[in-house]
Scaffold this motif. Structure first.
Motif, PDB file in Angstrom:
ATOM      1  N   ASN A 127       0.816  -1.224   0.000  1.00 18.03           N
ATOM      2  CA  ASN A 127       0.000   0.000   0.000  1.00 18.03           C
ATOM      3  C   ASN A 127       0.847   1.270   0.000  1.00 18.03           C
ATOM      4  O   ASN A 127       0.425   2.298  -0.513  1.00 18.03           O
ATOM      5  CB  ASN A 127      -0.934   0.021   1.212  1.00 18.03           C
ATOM      6  CG  ASN A 127      -2.019  -1.013   1.101  1.00 18.03           C
ATOM      7  OD1 ASN A 127      -2.408  -1.405   0.012  1.00 18.03           O
ATOM      8  ND2 ASN A 127      -2.513  -1.487   2.246  1.00 18.03           N
ATOM      9  N   GLU A 128       2.042   1.205   0.576  1.00 16.81           N
ATOM     10  CA  GLU A 128       2.925   2.371   0.654  1.00 16.81           C
ATOM     11  C   GLU A 128       3.906   2.434  -0.513  1.00 16.81           C
ATOM     12  O   GLU A 128       4.807   3.263  -0.523  1.00 16.81           O
ATOM     13  CB  GLU A 128       3.696   2.352   1.979  1.00 16.81           C
ATOM     14  CG  GLU A 128       2.817   2.304   3.209  1.00 16.81           C
ATOM     15  CD  GLU A 128       1.950   3.547   3.344  1.00 16.81           C
ATOM     16  OE1 GLU A 128       2.447   4.652   3.069  1.00 16.81           O
ATOM     17  OE2 GLU A 128       0.774   3.405   3.713  1.00 16.81           O
ATOM     18  N   GLY A 129       3.754   1.542  -1.507  1.00 15.65           N
ATOM     19  CA  GLY A 129       4.648   1.535  -2.659  1.00 15.65           C
ATOM     20  C   GLY A 129       5.884   0.683  -2.474  1.00 15.65           C
ATOM     21  O   GLY A 129       6.775   0.694  -3.312  1.00 15.65           O
ATOM     22  N   ASP A 130       5.973  -0.028  -1.350  1.00  8.77           N
ATOM     23  CA  ASP A 130       7.109  -0.909  -1.110  1.00  8.77           C
ATOM     24  C   ASP A 130       6.976  -2.164  -1.954  1.00  8.77           C
ATOM     25  O   ASP A 130       5.868  -2.677  -2.157  1.00  8.77           O
ATOM     26  CB  ASP A 130       7.172  -1.315   0.369  1.00  8.77           C
ATOM     27  CG  ASP A 130       7.382  -0.127   1.289  1.00  8.77           C
ATOM     28  OD1 ASP A 130       8.054   0.829   0.859  1.00  8.77           O
ATOM     29  OD2 ASP A 130       6.861  -0.157   2.421  1.00  8.77           O
ATOM     30  N   LEU A 131       8.115  -2.678  -2.429  1.00  2.98           N
ATOM     31  CA  LEU A 131       8.122  -3.906  -3.215  1.00  2.98           C
ATOM     32  C   LEU A 131       8.404  -5.081  -2.286  1.00  2.98           C
ATOM     33  O   LEU A 131       9.359  -5.066  -1.516  1.00  2.98           O
ATOM     34  CB  LEU A 131       9.188  -3.832  -4.317  1.00  2.98           C
ATOM     35  CG  LEU A 131       9.267  -5.038  -5.241  1.00  2.98           C
ATOM     36  CD1 LEU A 131       7.980  -5.185  -6.053  1.00  2.98           C
ATOM     37  CD2 LEU A 131      10.464  -4.910  -6.179  1.00  2.98           C
TER      38      LEU A 131
END
Length: 90
Positions: A35-39
Motif C-alpha cells: 500500500n505504501e509503494g514498497d516492493l
C-alpha cells in the motif's frame, strides 16, 4: 494449477495481486507492491495461490463502452427500418 513466470496470482484468502517471477514443483516466488509503494517478494506454496482474474485497463473499458454505444445505435437504426413502409419497385 499451472503457473508460469509473468502470471498474476492472488492468495486464495485474498490480498494484493502478485506477479510470479519463479516457479518450482511446489512453490512460486511472487512480487507485489504494498500500500505504501514498497516492493515485496515471497516464495509461497502453489496450494495457497490462484490465478487472478484479469481486470480491463481504463483504455479497454473506454473501448468497450464505445463499442456498446455503436451496437445500440445500430440496433435503433434497424428498428426504425422495420417500422418504415417498404417501397415497391416499379
Amino acid at each position: 494449477m499451472e503457473v508460469k513466470p509473468g502470471d498474476v496470482v492472488i492468495l486464495k484468502s485474498g490480498g494484493h495481486p502478485m506477479s510470479v517471477v519463479e516457479v518450482s514443483e511446489t512453490t512460486a516466488a511472487c512480487v507485489w507492491m504494498g500500500n505504501e509503494g514498497d516492493l515485496f517478494r515471497e516464495t509461497l506454496p502453489l496450494a495457497v495461490l490462484e490465478l487472478a482474474e484479469a481486470e480491463p485497463s481504463d483504455d479497454e473499458e473506454d473501448d468497450e463502452d464505445e463499442h456498446e454505444d455503436e451496437e445500440e445505435a445500430d440496433e435503433e437504426d434497424e428498428e426504425e427500418d422495420e417500422h418504415e413502409p417498404k417501397k415497391k419497385k416499379k
